[in-house]
Write an enzyme that holds these catalytic residues in place. Structure first.
Site, PDB file in Angstrom:
ATOM      1  N   ASP A  83       1.170  -6.310  -0.897  1.00 57.29           N
ATOM      2  CA  ASP A  83       2.342  -5.452  -0.679  1.00 57.29           C
ATOM      3  C   ASP A  83       2.060  -4.269   0.252  1.00 57.29           C
ATOM      4  O   ASP A  83       0.991  -3.659   0.181  1.00 57.29           O
ATOM      5  CB  ASP A  83       2.792  -4.935  -2.055  1.00 57.29           C
ATOM      6  N   ASP A 105       4.220  -4.071   6.495  1.00 54.68           N
ATOM      7  CA  ASP A 105       4.952  -2.798   6.562  1.00 54.68           C
ATOM      8  C   ASP A 105       4.672  -2.085   7.878  1.00 54.68           C
ATOM      9  O   ASP A 105       3.735  -1.308   7.995  1.00 54.68           O
ATOM     10  CB  ASP A 105       4.567  -1.917   5.371  1.00 54.68           C
ATOM     11  N   THR A 230       6.198   1.893 -10.627  1.00 50.64           N
ATOM     12  CA  THR A 230       6.075   3.153 -11.369  1.00 50.64           C
ATOM     13  C   THR A 230       6.397   3.008 -12.850  1.00 50.64           C
ATOM     14  O   THR A 230       5.763   3.661 -13.693  1.00 50.64           O
ATOM     15  CB  THR A 230       6.990   4.220 -10.717  1.00 50.64           C
TER      16      THR A 230
HETATM   17 ZN   LIG Z   1       7.687  -0.737  -1.925  1.00 54.99          ZN
END
Ligand SMILES: [Zn+2]
Length: 276
Positions: A83, A105, A230
């Site tokens: 990720d 990303d 989270t």
């Molecule tokens: Zn993210």
């Protein structure tokens, strides 16, 4: 059993549901996520972020092997996803380390730079049979600069997907990374317009801050891969804090890590029923 991310996302989309993708930091996160998925009877995706790899002294191999082994031992289908990666050498290690997918990303670059970097990664990862997600603009919260007002433009998103060849797109629709309260309000009208304009499955990041009802509506509206990090860490740390505060003589980490792992598994099981 291990299952390729692309198959899990496609199956969820066909069924009109969502698939949860939870962030792994420690081995106990992976164990908790799979335990939660098994108790909910749902598939799940384990995801390791580039930041988590940094935490493991920059070594992808050991934590990836552990997560992959936890996935293989599971009684439900479990994917493995890398990720928020902007480091090209790390992207190149994904296939050899057993990942079924990568989120590239390049959102810190401008539009042209993002397209070029993402398309380059897509060519490599597709040649290795991996599913690729990426992001246009920034989902709020990663650097605080845009949160939480950023929105993905549907026409730009459609053009971006065509130009990069990505298989899934992370969209900014009102959620924000690292929220510790569940107060995010999603733009459901925008979700509908994105779903109509973009041919690939949509991904929601920052889902920990989204309340159950909003999350269920987002899935009904067309969000497919639901990323959650989270919420697990909030549960983990609260359990550790409670156990240590209750007994100052505790030494054995199993005494406080076991309840923390159980707390994360309960969060996973609940959220999988919400987005299922
Ligand atoms: Zn993210």
């Amino acid at each position: 059993m291990f299952s390729p991310t692309g198959e899990l996302v496609a199956a969820a989309r066909r069924a009109g549901g969502g698939v949860g993708a939870f962030n792994v930091i420690t081995l106990e996160h992976a164990e908790a996520i799979v335990a939660g998925a098994e108790s909910a009877g749902r598939p799940v995706i384990l995801q390791l972020s580039q930041n988590a790899v940094r935490f493991h002294h920059g070594r992808l191999g050991p934590i990836a092997a552990a997560a992959r082994a936890v996935a293989s031992a599971s009684t439900v289908p479990v994917g493995l996803h890398l990720d928020h990666v902007d480091d090209e050498p790390l992207i190149a290690q994904a296939a050899d380390n057993g990942f079924g997918s990568v989120m590239v990303d390049a959102s810190k670059l401008d539009y042209a730079g993002n397209v070029a970097a993402t398309a380059r990664a897509v060519r490599l990862l597709h040649s290795q049979g991996l599913w690729v997600e990426s992001e246009l603009g920034e989902v709020g919260g990663k650097d605080g600069a845009h949160a939480p007002g950023v929105r993905t433009d549907p026409e730009e998103a459609a053009r971006y997907v065509a130009e990069t060849g990505v298989d899934g797109l992370a969209v900014a629709v009102g959620s924000s990374h690292a929220m510790t309260t569940r107060t995010a309000v999603l733009d459901h009208d925008l979700i509908g317009r994105l779903r109509a304009a973009v041919p690939v499955p949509l991904v929601l990041h920052g889902s920990s801050g989204v309340p159950d009802g909003e999350l269920a509506n987002a899935v009904r509206g067309g969000l497919v891969k639901i990323n959650i990090g989270t919420a697990l860490n909030t549960a983990f740390t609260a359990a550790v804090r409670e156990r240590l505060a209750a007994d100052a003589s505790v030494v054995d980490p199993r005494k406080y890590v076991a309840p923390a792992r159980d707390a994360m598994a309960a969060v996973v099981a609940h959220l999988l029923t919400v987005i299922g």
